[in-house]
Design an enzyme around this catalytic site. Structure first.
Site, PDB file in Angstrom:
ATOM      1  N   ASP A 187     -22.890  29.865   6.697  1.00  0.00           N
ATOM      2  CA  ASP A 187     -23.883  29.332   7.632  1.00  0.00           C
ATOM      3  C   ASP A 187     -25.180  29.009   6.878  1.00  0.00           C
ATOM      4  O   ASP A 187     -25.669  29.831   6.098  1.00  0.00           O
ATOM      5  CB  ASP A 187     -24.137  30.415   8.698  1.00  0.00           C
ATOM      6  CG  ASP A 187     -24.962  29.926   9.867  1.00  0.00           C
ATOM      7  OD1 ASP A 187     -24.915  28.723  10.160  1.00  0.00           O
ATOM      8  OD2 ASP A 187     -25.636  30.771  10.496  1.00  0.00           O
TER       9      ASP A 187
ATOM     10  N   ASP B  56     -27.275  22.938   4.325  1.00  0.00           N
ATOM     11  CA  ASP B  56     -28.411  22.616   5.192  1.00  0.00           C
ATOM     12  C   ASP B  56     -29.552  22.062   4.346  1.00  0.00           C
ATOM     13  O   ASP B  56     -30.351  22.800   3.788  1.00  0.00           O
ATOM     14  CB  ASP B  56     -28.862  23.863   5.949  1.00  0.00           C
ATOM     15  CG  ASP B  56     -30.020  23.553   6.883  1.00  0.00           C
ATOM     16  OD1 ASP B  56     -30.522  22.398   6.857  1.00  0.00           O
ATOM     17  OD2 ASP B  56     -30.439  24.456   7.621  1.00  0.00           O
TER      18      ASP B  56
ATOM     19  N   GLY C 235     -33.040  31.917  17.289  1.00  0.00           N
ATOM     20  CA  GLY C 235     -33.803  33.077  17.718  1.00  0.00           C
ATOM     21  C   GLY C 235     -33.818  33.274  19.221  1.00  0.00           C
ATOM     22  O   GLY C 235     -33.073  32.628  19.970  1.00  0.00           O
TER      23      GLY C 235
ATOM     24  N   ASN D 209     -22.815  27.786  17.738  1.00  0.00           N
ATOM     25  CA  ASN D 209     -23.264  28.912  16.909  1.00  0.00           C
ATOM     26  C   ASN D 209     -24.051  29.950  17.703  1.00  0.00           C
ATOM     27  O   ASN D 209     -25.043  29.615  18.367  1.00  0.00           O
ATOM     28  CB  ASN D 209     -24.197  28.393  15.810  1.00  0.00           C
ATOM     29  CG  ASN D 209     -23.467  27.643  14.726  1.00  0.00           C
ATOM     30  OD1 ASN D 209     -22.309  27.275  14.878  1.00  0.00           O
ATOM     31  ND2 ASN D 209     -24.139  27.408  13.622  1.00  0.00           N
TER      32      ASN D 209
ATOM     33  N   ASP E  27     -25.685  33.877  17.253  1.00  0.00           N
ATOM     34  CA  ASP E  27     -26.028  35.040  16.437  1.00  0.00           C
ATOM     35  C   ASP E  27     -26.978  35.967  17.194  1.00  0.00           C
ATOM     36  O   ASP E  27     -26.707  37.163  17.383  1.00  0.00           O
ATOM     37  CB  ASP E  27     -26.684  34.571  15.119  1.00  0.00           C
ATOM     38  CG  ASP E  27     -27.011  35.719  14.194  1.00  0.00           C
ATOM     39  OD1 ASP E  27     -26.623  36.856  14.486  1.00  0.00           O
ATOM     40  OD2 ASP E  27     -27.666  35.485  13.160  1.00  0.00           O
TER      41      ASP E  27
HETATM   42  P1  13P Z   1     -28.980  31.679  17.726  1.00  0.00           P
HETATM   43  O1  13P Z   1     -30.231  32.171  17.069  1.00  0.00           O
HETATM   44  O2  13P Z   1     -29.291  30.932  18.998  1.00  0.00           O
HETATM   45  O3  13P Z   1     -27.976  32.731  17.950  1.00  0.00           O
HETATM   46  O4  13P Z   1     -28.320  30.581  16.749  1.00  0.00           O
HETATM   47  C1  13P Z   1     -27.520  30.995  15.677  1.00  0.00           C
HETATM   48  C2  13P Z   1     -27.216  29.889  14.734  1.00  0.00           C
HETATM   49  O5  13P Z   1     -27.457  28.734  14.961  1.00  0.00           O
HETATM   50  C3  13P Z   1     -26.584  30.272  13.460  1.00  0.00           C
HETATM   51  O6  13P Z   1     -26.426  29.195  12.605  1.00  0.00           O
HETATM   52  O1  G3H Z   2     -29.309  30.442  11.853  1.00  0.00           O
HETATM   53  C1  G3H Z   2     -29.459  31.528  11.325  1.00  0.00           C
HETATM   54  C2  G3H Z   2     -28.544  32.623  11.705  1.00  0.00           C
HETATM   55  O2  G3H Z   2     -28.930  33.191  12.926  1.00  0.00           O
HETATM   56  C3  G3H Z   2     -28.447  33.621  10.597  1.00  0.00           C
HETATM   57  O3  G3H Z   2     -29.577  34.439  10.545  1.00  0.00           O
HETATM   58  O4  G3H Z   2     -30.280  34.149   8.200  1.00  0.00           O
HETATM   59  O5  G3H Z   2     -31.074  36.096   9.540  1.00  0.00           O
HETATM   60  O6  G3H Z   2     -28.700  35.963   8.791  1.00  0.00           O
HETATM   61  P1  G3H Z   2     -29.927  35.214   9.179  1.00  0.00           P
HETATM   62 ZN    ZN Z   3     -28.043  27.777  12.774  1.00  0.00          ZN
END
Ligand code: 13P
Ligand code: G3H
Ligand code: ZN
Length: 316
Positions: free
Chosen positions: A81, A103, A180, A253, A255
Site C-alpha cells: 500500500d 504512489d 484517517g 481500502n 484501515d
Molecule cells: P482509511 O484511512 O479511510 O481507512 O483509508 C485507508 C487507505 O486508503 C489505505 O490505503
Molecule cells: O493510507 C494509509 C494507510 O492507512 C496506512 O497507514 O502508513 O500508517 O500504515 P500507515
Molecule cells: Zn490509501
C-alpha cells in the site's frame, strides 16, 4: 490460497468491490482471515511501508503464511500500500507480493508517469500487478503530506493518457475521500459524477477507492465515552460501496476502521477492568470484534458469499 489482484479484479469488476484491509500485526491478521472466511469473501491484505517497518517485513510475511495454514479456505492477494520506488522494488523482488502500489501522486503528471512506468515495467517482468494513483486525496499518507484544502480530485480527462502511458493495472482515483478518521465536514461526500466520467474514459479498467473507512459513529461514541477524544470524526457511507462498484471501483481500502475497533476494545477494557495488565484479554476480544467488523464490511462491499464462485472460476 494466494491469488493475484488481477484475477480478483477480472472476476469482481462491475459487480462488487474487494475489501483491501491494512494489517500490522498478528491480531489484525487473525481477525481479518477469520472475518473473511466466516463471510466467504475474497480479500486483499495491504501492507504499508509503516507496517513493514513496525516489526520487520519478514515478520508480516511469516504471520500471513501461518494464517494461510490456519484458514485454508481463504482466498486473498497480498499488496503493498502506498509504496515509493524503493519499497516497490523490494516487494517486487521478494516473491511474496501479488501487486504493489506506486504512489507518485504528489509529483507532476509527467513525473508520476515516469516513476509509475518504471515500477510497472519492473513489476510486469515478474508477473506482478501495479496500482498507481492520479489526483490527490486529502489527509496524511505515508510519505505524502497533502493539505486537505488542496486535495485535488482526479481529472477524468487525464486518466486514459495516464493508464496508456504507464501500463498500470489499476488506478486509485481521488473522488472526495481522504485517509484517517476525519474525512468530511458539512455535507461533503463521494463525487459519483467524477467517478462515472472516469469509468467512461477507461471502461473495464479496475479503479481503487482509498480512504474508505466509514468511521462508525457508535464506535466513535464508545471510544469517546471511554476517555477518547475523536470529536467530529466522520467517514464514508458504506451503503454507497455497491454504487461505486458498479462504476468500476473494484478495490476499496479500509484501515482506519480497524484502528477504531482496536482503540475501542482497549479503552473499554482498561476503563472497565483496571486490574487487567495482561495483553491477551484485550487481544482476544479485539480479534473477535475485528472479525465481526470485517464480515459485516464484506456484506457492504458485495464480496461476502463470493468465495465458492471464485474458486470454481479459478479452477477452470
Ligand atoms: P482509511 O484511512 O479511510 O481507512 O483509508 C485507508 C487507505 O486508503 C489505505 O490505503
Ligand atoms: O493510507 C494509509 C494507510 O492507512 C496506512 O497507514 O502508513 O500508517 O500504515 P500507515
Ligand atoms: Zn490509501
Amino acid at each position: 490460497m494466494i491469488v493475484t489482484t488481477k484475477q480478483l479484479f477480472e472476476i469482481a469488476y462491475g459487480k462488487y468491490a474487494v475489501g483491501a484491509y491494512n494489517i500490522n500485526n498478528m491480531e489484525q491478521c487473525m481477525g481479518l482471515f477469520r472475518g473473511c472466511v466466516d463471510s466467504k469473501a475474497p480479500f486483499i491484505i495491504q501492507l504499508s511501508k509503516g507496517a513493514r517497518d513496525y516489526t520487520h517485513k519478514l515478520m508480516l510475511e511469516g504471520i500471513i503464511r501461518a494464517a494461510e495454514q490456519i484458514f485454508p479456505d481463504a482466498i486473498y492477494a497480498v499488496h503493498l500500500d502506498h509504496g515509493d520506488e524503493k519499497t516497490c522494488i523490494d516487494c517486487i523482488n521478494s516473491g511474496f507480493y501479488s501487486s504493489v502500489m506506486i504512489d507518485a501522486s504528489s509529483e507532476s503528471f509527467d513525473e508520476n508517469v515516469r516513476i509509475t512506468k518504471l515500477v510497472t515495467d519492473l513489476a510486469h517482468a515478474k508477473g506482478i500487478a501495479v496500482e498507481a494513483e492520479l489526483g490527490q486525496l486529502g489527509g496524511v499518507e505515508e510519505h505524502v503530506n497533502v493539505d486537505e484544502a488542496n486535495a485535488k480530485l482526479t481529472n477524468p480527462d487525464d486518466v486514459k493518457r495516464f493508464v496508456s502511458a504507464t501500463g498500470c493495472d489499476a488506478l486509485a482515483c481521488a473522488i472526495g475521500t481522504s485517509h484517517g478518521a476525519f474525512k468530511f465536514t458539512g455535507s461533503q461526500g463521494l463525487h459519483f459524477d467524477v467517478l462515472a466520467e472516469i469509468q467512461k474514459r477507461v471502461p473495464g479498467f479496475p479503479l481503487v477507492m482509498h480512504g474508505s473507512s466509514s468511521v462508525p459513529q457508535e464506535e466513535v461514541a464508545r471510544i469517546n465515552a471511554a476517555g477518547g477524544n475523536l470529536k467530529g470524526a466522520k467517514g464514508v457511507d458504506d451503503n454507497q460501496f455497491k454504487r461505486a462498484a458498479e462504476l468500476g471501483v473494484t478495490k476499496i481500502n479500509i484501515d482506519t476502521d480497524g484502528r477504531l475497533v482496536w482503540c475501542r476494545v482497549h479503552r473499554e477494557m482498561f476503563r472497565d477492568k483496571p486490574e487487567v495488565f495482561d495483553l491477551r484479554p484485550p487481544g482476544k476480544i479485539f480479534m473477535a470484534e475485528y472479525a465481526k467488523f470485517i464480515a459485516a464490511k464484506n456484506v457492504k462491499l458485495g464480496s461476502a458469499g463470493q468465495i465458492d464462485a471464485i474458486r470454481a472460476l479459478l479452477a477452470k
